[in-house]
Design an enzyme around this catalytic site. Structure first.
Site, mmCIF file in Angstrom:
data_model
loop_
_atom_site.group_PDB
_atom_site.id
_atom_site.type_symbol
_atom_site.label_atom_id
_atom_site.label_comp_id
_atom_site.label_asym_id
_atom_site.label_seq_id
_atom_site.Cartn_x
_atom_site.Cartn_y
_atom_site.Cartn_z
ATOM 1 N N HIS A 46 22.289 -44.947 2.823
ATOM 2 C CA HIS A 46 21.188 -44.789 1.869
ATOM 3 C C HIS A 46 20.637 -46.129 1.387
ATOM 4 O O HIS A 46 19.542 -46.181 0.833
ATOM 5 C CB HIS A 46 21.606 -43.908 0.687
ATOM 6 C CG HIS A 46 22.530 -44.560 -0.298
ATOM 7 N ND1 HIS A 46 23.893 -44.367 -0.296
ATOM 8 C CD2 HIS A 46 22.280 -45.387 -1.331
ATOM 9 C CE1 HIS A 46 24.439 -45.045 -1.287
ATOM 10 N NE2 HIS A 46 23.480 -45.677 -1.937
ATOM 11 N N ASP B 61 27.103 -41.334 5.312
ATOM 12 C CA ASP B 61 26.514 -42.385 4.484
ATOM 13 C C ASP B 61 27.050 -43.770 4.863
ATOM 14 O O ASP B 61 27.301 -44.614 4.014
ATOM 15 C CB ASP B 61 26.755 -42.115 2.993
ATOM 16 C CG ASP B 61 25.816 -42.929 2.100
ATOM 17 O OD1 ASP B 61 24.776 -43.397 2.616
ATOM 18 O OD2 ASP B 61 26.124 -43.114 0.914
ATOM 19 N N GLY C 168 23.066 -50.622 -6.903
ATOM 20 C CA GLY C 168 23.147 -51.970 -6.347
ATOM 21 C C GLY C 168 24.541 -52.274 -5.828
ATOM 22 O O GLY C 168 24.716 -53.126 -4.955
ATOM 23 N N ASN C 169 25.561 -51.558 -6.361
ATOM 24 C CA ASN C 169 26.923 -51.703 -5.846
ATOM 25 C C ASN C 169 27.108 -50.961 -4.524
ATOM 26 O O ASN C 169 28.070 -51.218 -3.788
ATOM 27 C CB ASN C 169 27.950 -51.152 -6.839
ATOM 28 C CG ASN C 169 28.399 -52.166 -7.861
ATOM 29 O OD1 ASN C 169 28.109 -52.026 -9.044
ATOM 30 N ND2 ASN C 169 29.109 -53.201 -7.424
ATOM 31 N N SER C 170 26.207 -50.025 -4.229
ATOM 32 C CA SER C 170 26.352 -49.212 -3.027
ATOM 33 C C SER C 170 26.490 -50.083 -1.787
ATOM 34 O O SER C 170 25.713 -51.007 -1.566
ATOM 35 C CB SER C 170 25.133 -48.308 -2.865
ATOM 36 O OG SER C 170 25.096 -47.321 -3.862
ATOM 37 N N LEU D 22 32.015 -26.650 16.809
ATOM 38 C CA LEU D 22 32.761 -25.418 17.059
ATOM 39 C C LEU D 22 31.841 -24.202 17.038
ATOM 40 O O LEU D 22 31.965 -23.305 17.869
ATOM 41 C CB LEU D 22 33.873 -25.262 16.020
ATOM 42 C CG LEU D 22 34.803 -24.049 16.168
ATOM 43 C CD1 LEU D 22 35.499 -24.067 17.524
ATOM 44 C CD2 LEU D 22 35.847 -24.047 15.045
ATOM 45 N N GLY D 23 30.920 -24.162 16.075
ATOM 46 C CA GLY D 23 29.988 -23.043 16.017
ATOM 47 C C GLY D 23 30.444 -21.910 15.134
ATOM 48 O O GLY D 23 30.313 -20.739 15.507
ATOM 49 N N VAL D 24 30.967 -22.238 13.958
ATOM 50 C CA VAL D 24 31.397 -21.209 13.011
ATOM 51 C C VAL D 24 30.919 -21.571 11.613
ATOM 52 O O VAL D 24 30.583 -22.727 11.335
ATOM 53 C CB VAL D 24 32.942 -21.063 12.990
ATOM 54 C CG1 VAL D 24 33.472 -20.612 14.335
ATOM 55 C CG2 VAL D 24 33.611 -22.373 12.548
#
Length: 488
Positions: free
Chosen positions: A127, A157, A226-228, A283-285
């Protein structure tokens, strides 16, 4: 002086001397080593890790809304007619000329990151760089580099950017799986653009399900915008996480922050460096957590595992024989505590690999071998809905359950891809209170498949009247457990 008169004086003297000794001990300085054990000194960690932490500034060109260009040209012509200056119009430029990109409005952002390799690979949050047209990386020694976005994965992220440089300082990567709740940790970053800011605290919890795929580390380290993207560092100077989120009702720090475990972040970063994207297993569940009441009712005992509410048509799960109502308790021998564990374990499997799913179905545990597919964001659970169809001749309603059910035709079973089940035609009383609806399909009763109305009524008749019935119910393409207690 009599002895009995001297005794109080002696006792008072002893009390005074004892008080003076206690006061002397209380006022004596505590050794520096004892203080150091209580409050850690982070200065050496900052000197060791700080040079490898960077400030990241981004700029994104603001796109004019559709039709805005024409409106601006009309406004400019109106201003010219009245002899007024035209904004963003270069002197000497032809009428209607579009301003240079450098003169257009820019949306700017700030974040943090840290250097993984001496040749310039930097790890940060997705982000932080999302949508950026320009990324500037600033070192602690004030050197600046234009960076290229190698890849960004929104689901985890995590992002990797690259600067053209050599011999850069790097962080030491630790083992986030060995981090313990209560241990001291430190964060370095650029809160509100204030570069090289250090904050500290402890790990408050682990395995927090606040991310889509990754379990996060919770801390009380002061983290702000800003810490991200900055590192979370342990007392050995090792990076164990990427600071990425805060819990806040004000937009600022409120005592709870979250970091992506570095073990997961490095796996994502390696995929991004190798191909610019992350390849995940599919997997499709549609899984869900299982409640204690359901677990007890179906004989599972402990509320552990992921109950399958829906199986995508044509998916690897369907091909392997996974059914709605199955409870997945293990993936390749690894215990599945909840639905989030199933998603993470499957996502970590390479597409094409064969995986063993241990499922609990109708009172028994069995292993299913599934060939994992590749996850594509266009494939979403529940995208392919199926019609329940019309029922056949209705059976007599059951007053105790408040249910009226009917058999499915062979054509309906084939269309719905069902081996068993009866259709709900009407609900009243207990069935309505339990949440059943007309059109629902009841697949099993107390872990026993019901292929017909006759089988359904026989299973209901022999059930323990003192206990709630455990029904596996399918509604459109979603399968779930329903506890139904007969009316008295």
């Amino acid at each position: 002086m009599p002895a009995e008169n001297r005794l109080p004086s002696a006792r008072a003297s002893l009390l005074l001397s004892g008080t003076a000794l206690a006061l002397s001990l209380a006022l004596s300085p505590v050794p520096a080593t004892a203080q150091a054990r209580e409050l850690p000194d982070f200065s050496q960690l900052v000197e060791r890790v700080g040079p490898a932490v960077v400030n990241i500034r981004t700029a994104e060109k603001v796109k004019a809304p559709e039709g805005q260009a024409e409106m601006n040209e009309q406004m400019q012509e109106l201003l010219r007619r009245f002899g007024l200056p035209v904004p963003n119009q270069r002197r000497g430029a032809p009428r209607g000329a579009v301003p240079d990109d450098d003169e257009g409005p820019m949306r700017r952002g700030v974040g943090s990151g840290f250097i993984l390799s001496a040749d310039g690979y930097v790890l940060t949050n997705a982000h932080v760089v999302q949508g950026a047209d320009e990324v500037i990386v600033t070192m602690t020694d004030k050197r600046e580099f234009k960076a290229k976005i190698i890849g960004a994965d929104q689901r985890s992220d995590v992002a990797v950017v690259k600067v053209e440089a050599t011999g850069l300082p790097v962080v030491k990567v630790g083992d986030s799986n060995k981090a313990k709740v209560g241990e001291w940790v430190m964060a370095i970053g650029s809160p509100f653009g204030l570069e090289n800011t250090v904050t500290a605290g402890i790990i408050s919890a682990k395995q927090r399900d606040t991310g889509e795929l990754l379990p996060l580390i919770q801390t009380d380290v002061a983290i702000n915008p800003g810490n991200s993207g900055g590192p979370l560092v342990n007392m050995r100077g090792e990076v164990i996480g990427i600071n990425s989120q805060i819990y806040s009702q004000s937009g600022g720090y409120m005592g709870i922050a979250f970091a992506i475990p570095i073990a997961d972040a490095i796996r994502v970063a390696n995929d991004l460096r190798a191909g610019g994207r992350v390849v995940r297993g599919y997997l499709g569940v549609l899984p869900d957590d299982i409640t204690k009441e359901i677990a007890e009712a179906i004989g599972l005992g402990k509320a552990q595992g992921a109950v399958i509410r829906s199986v995508i048509a044509g998916s690897p799960a369907e091909k392997a024989g996974v059914e709605g109502g199955d409870v997945v308790v293990k993936v390749d021998g690894k215990i599945v505590e909840k639905a989030a564990d199933l998603r993470r374990l499957v996502a970590a499997v390479k597409p094409g690999a064969k995986t063993t799913l241990t499922v609990f179905r109708r009172g028994e545990t069995r292993d299913l071998i599934v060939t994992i597919g590749e996850d594509e964001r266009s494939k979403r659970p529940g995208a392919d809905s199926e019609s329940a169809g019309e029922g056949a001749a209705a059976a007599a309603p059951s007053a105790a359950l408040g249910l009226k059910v009917s058999d499915l035709t062979e054509a309906q079973r084939k269309e719905l891809k069902l081996k068993s089940g009866v259709k709900v035609d009407a609900v009243t009383g207990a069935a309505a209170r339990a949440g059943l609806r007309e059109g629902d399909l009841i697949l099993s009763v107390d872990n026993v498949e019901v292929a017909s109305v006759k089988a359904f009524q026989a299973q209901v008749a022999k059930a323990d009247k003192a206990k709630a019935l455990s029904l596996v119910v399918r509604r459109e393409d979603v399968t779930s457990f329903v506890l139904l207690k007969p009316s008295r």
